[in-house]
Design a protein around this motif. Structure first.
Motif, PDB file in Angstrom:
ATOM      1  N   UNK A   1       3.223  16.517  -0.285  1.00  0.00           N
ATOM      2  CA  UNK A   1       1.785  16.295  -0.094  1.00  0.00           C
ATOM      3  C   UNK A   1       1.131  17.065  -1.031  1.00  0.00           C
ATOM      4  N   UNK A   2       1.695  17.807  -1.755  1.00  0.00           N
ATOM      5  CA  UNK A   2       0.703  18.644  -2.375  1.00  0.00           C
ATOM      6  C   UNK A   2       0.982  18.539  -3.918  1.00  0.00           C
ATOM      7  N   UNK A   3       0.219  19.389  -4.793  1.00  0.00           N
ATOM      8  CA  UNK A   3       0.460  19.413  -6.287  1.00  0.00           C
ATOM      9  C   UNK A   3       1.675  20.345  -6.499  1.00  0.00           C
ATOM     10  N   UNK A   4       2.155  20.128  -7.790  1.00  0.00           N
ATOM     11  CA  UNK A   4       3.158  21.253  -8.086  1.00  0.00           C
ATOM     12  C   UNK A   4       2.768  22.437  -8.370  1.00  0.00           C
ATOM     13  N   UNK A   5       1.379  22.967  -8.470  1.00  0.00           N
ATOM     14  CA  UNK A   5       1.103  24.185  -8.524  1.00  0.00           C
ATOM     15  C   UNK A   5       1.529  24.956  -7.496  1.00  0.00           C
ATOM     16  N   UNK A   6       1.734  24.258  -6.266  1.00  0.00           N
ATOM     17  CA  UNK A   6       1.680  24.847  -4.801  1.00  0.00           C
ATOM     18  C   UNK A   6       3.221  24.778  -4.776  1.00  0.00           C
ATOM     19  N   UNK A   7       3.979  23.888  -4.860  1.00  0.00           N
ATOM     20  CA  UNK A   7       5.272  23.709  -4.479  1.00  0.00           C
ATOM     21  C   UNK A   7       6.390  23.205  -5.143  1.00  0.00           C
ATOM     22  N   UNK A   8       6.192  23.144  -6.543  1.00  0.00           N
ATOM     23  CA  UNK A   8       6.970  22.680  -7.400  1.00  0.00           C
ATOM     24  C   UNK A   8       7.814  23.597  -8.254  1.00  0.00           C
TER      25      UNK A   8
ATOM     26  N   UNK B   1       0.762  -1.109  -0.002  1.00  0.00           N
ATOM     27  CA  UNK B   1       0.201   0.038   0.118  1.00  0.00           C
ATOM     28  C   UNK B   1       0.848   1.492   0.041  1.00  0.00           C
ATOM     29  N   UNK B   2       0.707   2.462  -0.913  1.00  0.00           N
ATOM     30  CA  UNK B   2       1.307   3.328  -1.061  1.00  0.00           C
ATOM     31  C   UNK B   2       0.533   4.406  -0.159  1.00  0.00           C
ATOM     32  N   UNK B   3       1.234   5.025   0.548  1.00  0.00           N
ATOM     33  CA  UNK B   3       0.960   6.356   1.327  1.00  0.00           C
ATOM     34  C   UNK B   3       0.862   7.668   0.601  1.00  0.00           C
ATOM     35  N   UNK B   4      -0.101   8.370   0.380  1.00  0.00           N
ATOM     36  CA  UNK B   4      -0.341   9.412  -0.465  1.00  0.00           C
ATOM     37  C   UNK B   4       0.483  10.503   0.178  1.00  0.00           C
ATOM     38  N   UNK B   5       1.413  10.943  -0.700  1.00  0.00           N
ATOM     39  CA  UNK B   5       2.317  12.108  -0.671  1.00  0.00           C
ATOM     40  C   UNK B   5       3.838  11.407  -0.473  1.00  0.00           C
ATOM     41  N   UNK B   6       3.882  10.179  -0.402  1.00  0.00           N
ATOM     42  CA  UNK B   6       5.057   9.185  -0.491  1.00  0.00           C
ATOM     43  C   UNK B   6       5.895   9.443  -1.727  1.00  0.00           C
ATOM     44  N   UNK B   7       7.194   9.346  -1.916  1.00  0.00           N
ATOM     45  CA  UNK B   7       7.866   9.372  -3.003  1.00  0.00           C
ATOM     46  C   UNK B   7       7.223   8.482  -4.259  1.00  0.00           C
ATOM     47  N   UNK B   8       7.038   7.218  -3.693  1.00  0.00           N
ATOM     48  CA  UNK B   8       6.450   6.016  -4.503  1.00  0.00           C
ATOM     49  C   UNK B   8       5.021   6.525  -5.172  1.00  0.00           C
TER      50      UNK B   8
ATOM     51  N   UNK C   1      12.762  17.257  -0.026  1.00  0.00           N
ATOM     52  CA  UNK C   1      11.573  18.064   0.352  1.00  0.00           C
ATOM     53  C   UNK C   1      11.684  18.542   1.667  1.00  0.00           C
ATOM     54  N   UNK C   2      10.945  19.660   2.007  1.00  0.00           N
ATOM     55  CA  UNK C   2      10.997  20.378   3.527  1.00  0.00           C
ATOM     56  C   UNK C   2       9.569  20.093   3.684  1.00  0.00           C
ATOM     57  N   UNK C   3       9.319  19.488   5.046  1.00  0.00           N
ATOM     58  CA  UNK C   3       8.185  19.365   5.775  1.00  0.00           C
ATOM     59  C   UNK C   3       7.067  18.713   4.819  1.00  0.00           C
ATOM     60  N   UNK C   4       7.524  17.297   4.415  1.00  0.00           N
ATOM     61  CA  UNK C   4       6.793  16.469   3.753  1.00  0.00           C
ATOM     62  C   UNK C   4       6.605  17.136   2.213  1.00  0.00           C
ATOM     63  N   UNK C   5       7.277  18.124   1.972  1.00  0.00           N
ATOM     64  CA  UNK C   5       7.007  18.842   0.761  1.00  0.00           C
ATOM     65  C   UNK C   5       5.928  20.113   0.679  1.00  0.00           C
ATOM     66  N   UNK C   6       5.586  20.184   1.671  1.00  0.00           N
ATOM     67  CA  UNK C   6       4.863  21.444   1.948  1.00  0.00           C
ATOM     68  C   UNK C   6       5.463  22.658   1.797  1.00  0.00           C
ATOM     69  N   UNK C   7       6.793  22.611   1.857  1.00  0.00           N
ATOM     70  CA  UNK C   7       7.616  23.868   1.927  1.00  0.00           C
ATOM     71  C   UNK C   7       8.472  23.643   0.607  1.00  0.00           C
TER      72      UNK C   7
END
Length: 175
Positions: A42-49, A1-8, A79-85
């Motif tokens: 944990x976000x879409x690239x529109x926010x943090x990419x 099972x893949x966790x949402x926001x994980x690399x995989x 990534x910083x703080x699960x990619x949020x930043x």
């Protein structure tokens, strides 16, 4: 099972999309089109990419393009703080090196024909960071992915027009 926001999970999401950004073309406007739907952290690239897009644009400029999904997968390590930043701006060089780009971390953009610059959008530590890829030309500095919704590169006369009066966080001269 893949966790949402994980690399995989993000790699699977970004790979299974029926539409991918056009291979080998510069990306502008991370909040528009296909790129905005891809995931980073944990976000879409529109926010943090923006860091991922800056590396992508530098590789296209150097004629060493790689699929955006592969760059994002590699940069998930930083990534910083699960990619949020977004991504650690000081780790952009690791991604450039991994994908075979010639670069140098510098303090000034004065002698750089092409460069990546990360900067605070407003007050340091109280605002977000934005990272762009730039090319110096006769008309000024061509900035890719200047804003979230821009559809074309924009020209700026000086680096101060890009980063404001603040000192840039990190600058990578692309050779």
């Amino acid at each position: 099972m893949l966790i949402k926001g994980s690399r995989r999970y993000n790699l699977r999401h970004n790979t299974e999309r029926t539409e991918q950004p056009t291979f080998g073309e510069m990306i502008n406007g991370q909040g528009r089109g296909v790129v905005s739907k891809l995931r980073y952290g944990i976000c879409h690239m529109s926010f943090n990419g923006c860091e991922v897009i800056a590396v992508h644009n530098a590789l296209v400029y150097l004629k060493k393009p790689h699929p955006l999904k592969d760059i994002a997968f590699y940069m998930e390590r930083f990534r910083l703080l699960l990619g949020f930043f977004g991504c650690n701006a000081y780790s952009i060089g690791k991604a450039l090196r991994h994908f075979g780009a010639d670069f140098q971390r510098v303090r000034s953009t004065e002698d750089a024909k092409a460069f990546i610059v990360a900067f605070w959008t407003k007050r340091p530590f109280l605002s977000s960071i934005h990272t762009v890829f730039c090319v110096r030309c006769r008309e000024g500095i061509m900035v890719y992915n200047r804003y979230n919704t821009c559809i074309h590169e924009e020209f700026c006369g000086t680096i101060e027009e890009i980063v404001g009066k603040r000192r840039p966080i990190a600058i990578y001269k692309i050779s």
